[in-house]
Design a protein around this motif. Structure first.
Motif, PDB file in Angstrom:
ATOM      1  N   ARG A 135      -8.653  -2.849 -18.990  1.00 50.88           N
ATOM      2  CA  ARG A 135      -9.525  -4.022 -18.876  1.00 50.88           C
ATOM      3  C   ARG A 135      -9.020  -4.978 -17.801  1.00 50.88           C
ATOM      4  NH1 ARG A 135     -12.872  -5.175 -23.325  1.00 50.88           N
ATOM      5  NH2 ARG A 135     -12.764  -3.522 -24.880  1.00 50.88           N
ATOM      6  N   ARG A 136      -7.688  -5.040 -17.678  1.00 49.98           N
ATOM      7  CA  ARG A 136      -7.105  -6.004 -16.734  1.00 49.98           C
ATOM      8  C   ARG A 136      -7.176  -5.524 -15.289  1.00 49.98           C
ATOM      9  NH1 ARG A 136      -4.529  -6.873 -21.468  1.00 49.98           N
ATOM     10  NH2 ARG A 136      -3.841  -8.978 -21.938  1.00 49.98           N
ATOM     11  N   ILE A 137      -7.367  -4.239 -15.055  1.00 50.89           N
ATOM     12  CA  ILE A 137      -7.406  -3.793 -13.654  1.00 50.89           C
ATOM     13  C   ILE A 137      -8.820  -3.486 -13.185  1.00 50.89           C
ATOM     14  CG2 ILE A 137      -5.031  -2.910 -13.688  1.00 50.89           C
ATOM     15  CD1 ILE A 137      -6.179  -0.081 -13.803  1.00 50.89           C
ATOM     16  N   ARG A 138      -9.798  -3.727 -14.052  1.00 49.11           N
ATOM     17  CA  ARG A 138     -11.184  -3.540 -13.613  1.00 49.11           C
ATOM     18  C   ARG A 138     -11.518  -4.534 -12.502  1.00 49.11           C
ATOM     19  NH1 ARG A 138     -13.834  -3.189 -19.370  1.00 49.11           N
ATOM     20  NH2 ARG A 138     -13.292  -1.036 -19.821  1.00 49.11           N
ATOM     21  N   ALA A 192      -1.165  -6.941 -12.856  1.00 54.80           N
ATOM     22  CA  ALA A 192      -1.194  -7.883 -11.733  1.00 54.80           C
ATOM     23  C   ALA A 192      -0.832  -7.162 -10.441  1.00 54.80           C
ATOM     24  CB  ALA A 192      -0.229  -9.033 -11.993  1.00 54.80           C
ATOM     25  N   ASN A 193       0.161  -6.293 -10.529  1.00 55.44           N
ATOM     26  CA  ASN A 193       0.594  -5.536  -9.355  1.00 55.44           C
ATOM     27  C   ASN A 193      -0.518  -4.601  -8.863  1.00 55.44           C
ATOM     28  OD1 ASN A 193       2.065  -2.526  -8.869  1.00 55.44           O
ATOM     29  ND2 ASN A 193       2.684  -4.202  -7.522  1.00 55.44           N
ATOM     30  N   LEU A 194      -1.203  -3.937  -9.800  1.00 58.92           N
ATOM     31  CA  LEU A 194      -2.259  -2.992  -9.417  1.00 58.92           C
ATOM     32  C   LEU A 194      -3.457  -3.719  -8.812  1.00 58.92           C
ATOM     33  CD1 LEU A 194      -2.064  -0.460 -12.379  1.00 58.92           C
ATOM     34  CD2 LEU A 194      -1.319  -0.127 -10.014  1.00 58.92           C
ATOM     35  N   ARG A 195      -3.779  -4.892  -9.340  1.00 58.79           N
ATOM     36  CA  ARG A 195      -4.886  -5.672  -8.763  1.00 58.79           C
ATOM     37  C   ARG A 195      -4.565  -6.035  -7.318  1.00 58.79           C
ATOM     38  NH1 ARG A 195      -4.980  -8.318 -13.823  1.00 58.79           N
ATOM     39  NH2 ARG A 195      -3.862 -10.097 -12.923  1.00 58.79           N
ATOM     40  N   ALA A 196      -3.297  -6.490  -7.084  1.00 62.64           N
ATOM     41  CA  ALA A 196      -2.906  -6.858  -5.718  1.00 62.64           C
ATOM     42  C   ALA A 196      -2.938  -5.635  -4.813  1.00 62.64           C
ATOM     43  CB  ALA A 196      -1.510  -7.478  -5.734  1.00 62.64           C
ATOM     44  N   ALA A 197      -2.482  -4.477  -5.341  1.00 64.53           N
ATOM     45  CA  ALA A 197      -2.451  -3.254  -4.535  1.00 64.53           C
ATOM     46  C   ALA A 197      -3.876  -2.807  -4.200  1.00 64.53           C
ATOM     47  CB  ALA A 197      -1.707  -2.159  -5.296  1.00 64.53           C
ATOM     48  N   ALA A 198      -4.800  -2.972  -5.137  1.00 63.41           N
ATOM     49  CA  ALA A 198      -6.198  -2.603  -4.894  1.00 63.41           C
ATOM     50  C   ALA A 198      -6.800  -3.508  -3.816  1.00 63.41           C
ATOM     51  CB  ALA A 198      -6.993  -2.710  -6.196  1.00 63.41           C
ATOM     52  N   GLU A 199      -6.533  -4.820  -3.931  1.00 65.26           N
ATOM     53  CA  GLU A 199      -7.034  -5.769  -2.925  1.00 65.26           C
ATOM     54  C   GLU A 199      -6.497  -5.405  -1.541  1.00 65.26           C
ATOM     55  OE1 GLU A 199      -9.235  -8.210  -3.309  1.00 65.26           O
ATOM     56  OE2 GLU A 199      -9.438  -7.512  -5.388  1.00 65.26           O
ATOM     57  N   VAL A 201       0.843  -1.199   0.000  1.00 62.86           N
ATOM     58  CA  VAL A 201       0.000   0.000   0.000  1.00 62.86           C
ATOM     59  C   VAL A 201       0.880   1.251   0.000  1.00 62.86           C
ATOM     60  CG1 VAL A 201      -1.633   1.344   1.395  1.00 62.86           C
ATOM     61  CG2 VAL A 201      -1.983  -1.128   1.080  1.00 62.86           C
ATOM     62  N   ALA A 202       1.930   1.231   0.835  1.00 60.24           N
ATOM     63  CA  ALA A 202       2.799   2.409   0.919  1.00 60.24           C
ATOM     64  C   ALA A 202       3.501   2.644  -0.421  1.00 60.24           C
ATOM     65  CB  ALA A 202       3.824   2.213   2.028  1.00 60.24           C
ATOM     66  N   PHE A 203       4.013   1.560  -1.028  1.00 62.35           N
ATOM     67  CA  PHE A 203       4.780   1.726  -2.269  1.00 62.35           C
ATOM     68  C   PHE A 203       3.888   2.229  -3.395  1.00 62.35           C
ATOM     69  CE2 PHE A 203       6.727   0.462  -6.247  1.00 62.35           C
ATOM     70  CZ  PHE A 203       8.026   0.885  -6.073  1.00 62.35           C
ATOM     71  N   THR A 204       2.637   1.762  -3.443  1.00 63.97           N
ATOM     72  CA  THR A 204       1.759   2.134  -4.547  1.00 63.97           C
ATOM     73  C   THR A 204       0.965   3.408  -4.233  1.00 63.97           C
ATOM     74  OG1 THR A 204       0.158   0.552  -3.689  1.00 63.97           O
ATOM     75  CG2 THR A 204       1.535  -0.197  -5.496  1.00 63.97           C
TER      76      THR A 204
END
Lengths: 390, 192
Positions: B188-191, B148-155, B122-125
């Motif tokens: 589309r991939r980060i929706r 993939a990184n943004l999906r994990a950061a959103a979760e 969370v801090a890094f993103t």
């Protein structure tokens, strides 16, 4: 630029032609020798006399047991649970152009519990030897023959140690080594007293295995010997002609091997038992460990499996060895799985050796020695070969 | 939780590789944020762009059998076949501050690579300056890795991280304004 391939193409062509011709000649002689095997199949008594005679010993003839010579034994059923203990070794020979005077022996071991579903227990035991007396026995750098004999002894010791730590009340045990069971020790490069000491300790390991009644076997892949062929050759001569034969290679049977002779075995089948005719077997026989062997069709290859006489004499143990070794080969391209793994555990690859030598150098420097270096010859080789190593 | 992935076997300022054993369950997923200690700063951050197993004919041979013995399967899984994990450098931390730029020095061989905790992710993103460090690598599956990184950061932000997805999408739209096909594929991939 070292090997100029354009300069050997003519030789390669000629080599292919000559080797094909030789193979063809041997293939033509084979049926006649196989016919001899059938003809003498029940003459075990007579053939044992031939093998024990002066010419028989000269030609290192194998000596038959009681089974018909052309017998074929299908693989016996393997017990549901069997514990296979295997070992193999490798070494770093000393390099007088290297950083430091030392040699190393590494023994890989595998305990494979067939029928357990468990991962085998694997291990490797490296030993670094640097004591002056051992690296320079008699003041000269130790010979590679002596290191190889020490490695063979270490392999057998590991087999005996591990086999004896397995409970005798558990599944039946089989100890399996790579290469011949006979240790090759009568070498000019090994001082006689060392020969005796190593042989004595090697046979001592076999004593322990016999004491625990653990069958022992050694697996020889692509055997080159012709001890049965030599026996058949001598046997088919008239008795008075036999004394004139000095070497099998001087006869019409030159180039034929036992491996070709027994190519009638079907996958899983073993041949009859024979006793090895090599002179070094006399030392083994004297201590009750005379080495016998049979040929085995491993599914993709014909291998020789050697066992000590006390394993050969017990049909249940012989069957256990036959079944276990064949089973190991059946899922590993015709070579025992446990030996592939033991080799993998033992082998010292080039970059591992480099890492080891870096550590040795660091240790020498820490202890106040001048930074050790390769000999000028070795350094210059590295410089010149640098581009080719990339 | 912070897990040890393996040790550095090769490194440069922009990328490095880590070797680890087969059985480590903590081999992290593609696109995960990882960290390694470094000279001249507190630690270096990277994204996993590749996980590969070295070629091994022995395993291939066993795989080709109809029914390999159970002991052999167990044995093969424990053999030290190295897994190589490729990492793309995306920033570093110095005196507690996170920077989205290349570190002054690469990590050293045999340094230990760890996964980052959710808090660290969370801090890094919290900023998006590292996007360019990822998107510029056209020889890597950079878009997939960033998504993939943004999906994990959103979760990691909980509740689906909708606000985070929106602002990341806006930053991507700014960076990829001249490449709408590429932008569309990443969005589309980060929706959710």
């Amino acid at each position: 630029m070292a090997l100029e391939l354009s300069k050997v193409t003519g030789q390669i062509e000629e080599m292919g032609r000559v080797l094909a011709q030789r193979a063809g000649r041997q293939q033509k002689k084979l049926p006649a020798v196989q016919e001899l095997l059938r003809a003498f199949a029940h003459e075990q008594e007579e053939l044992r006399r031939v093998a024990a005679s002066e010419p028989g010993r000269q030609l290192r003839c194998a000596s038959p047991g009681d089974e018909p010579l052309d017998a074929r034994f299908p693989p016996p059923a393997l017990a549901e649970q069997v514990t296979l203990i295997a070992s193999d070794g490798s070494q770093i020979y000393p390099d007088r152009h290297g950083m430091a005077p030392y040699y190393a022996v590494n023994v890989g071991t595998v305990i494979f519990r067939h029928g357990s579903g468990q991962a085998p227990k694997v291990s490797s035991e490296p030993e670094l030897v640097y004591a002056e007396d051992e690296v320079y026995p008699d003041g000269r750098l130790i010979s590679s023959d002596l290191i190889s004999a020490e490695r063979d002894l270490a392999e057998m010791r590991a087999l005996a140690d591990l086999a004896l730590t397995e409970s005798p009340d558990g599944p039946p045990r089989v100890a399996l080594g790579d290469g011949s069971l006979l240790i090759w020790i009568q070498r000019a490069d090994i001082p006689e007293e060392r020969q005796e000491a190593i042989l004595d300790r090697y046979l001592g390991c076999l004593d322990r295995l016999r004491g625990a009644n653990v069958p022992v076997a050694a697996f020889v892949s692509r055997p080159q010997s012709a001890e049965v062929v030599a026996l058949l050759y001598l046997a088919h001569l008239e008795p008075e002609e036999r004394h004139q034969v000095k070497r099998l290679s001087d006869t019409g049977f030159r180039g034929l091997t036992d491996r070709a002779l027994f190519d009638f075995l079907e996958p899983g089948e073993r041949s009859a038992l024979f006793v090895r005719g090599t002179a070094s077997n006399l030392d083994f026989q004297a201590r009750g460990h005379g080495v016998a062997f049979f040929y085995l069709n491993t599914g993709t290859d014909l291998a020789r499996v050697e066992v000590p006489e006390w394993t050969a004499r017990q049909p249940a143990q012989l069957d256990l060895v036959h079944a276990a070794v064949y089973h190991q080969c059946s899922f590993n391209n015709g070579y025992p799985y446990v030996l592939t793994r033991a080799d993998e555990l033992a082998v010292i690859l080039g970059d591992e050796r480099e890492a080891l030598e870096n550590l040795i150098v660091q240790s020498l420097v820490r202890h106040g020695l001048r930074w050790p270096e390769l000999s000028r010859k070795a350094q210059q080789k590295q410089v010149a070969r640098w581009r080719r190593r990339r | 939780m912070e897990l040890q992935v393996g040790r550095i076997i090769r490194s440069s300022t922009t990328r490095f590789a880590v070797g680890c054993q087969v059985l480590r369950p903590q081999v992290p997923a593609f696109g995960s944020l990882v960290k390694v200690p470094a000279v001249g700063c507190d630690q270096i951050y990277g994204l996993i762009h590749d996980v590969r197993m070295e070629d091994d004919p022995f395993v291939q041979q066993v795989a080709a059998l109809d029914s390999p013995p159970a002991e052999v399967i167990e044995d093969q899984r424990r053999r030290q076949v190295p897994i190589e994990v490729g990492v793309l450098v995306v920033g570093y931390q110095h005196q507690g501050e996170i920077y989205h730029r290349l570190p002054p020095q690469p990590p050293l061989s045999l340094d230990v690579l760890h996964t980052c905790t959710s808090e660290e992710l969370v801090a890094f993103t919290g900023q998006f300056d590292y996007f360019r460090l990822v998107l510029d690598n056209r020889d890597l599956p950079a878009d997939e890795m960033l998504a993939a990184n943004l999906r994990a950061a959103a979760e990691a932000r909980g509740g689906g991280g909708e606000g985070f997805r929106l602002s990341a999408g806006r930053e991507l739209a700014r960076l990829l304004a001249l490449d709408l096909y590429r932008l569309d594929a990443i969005l589309r991939r980060i929706r959710p």
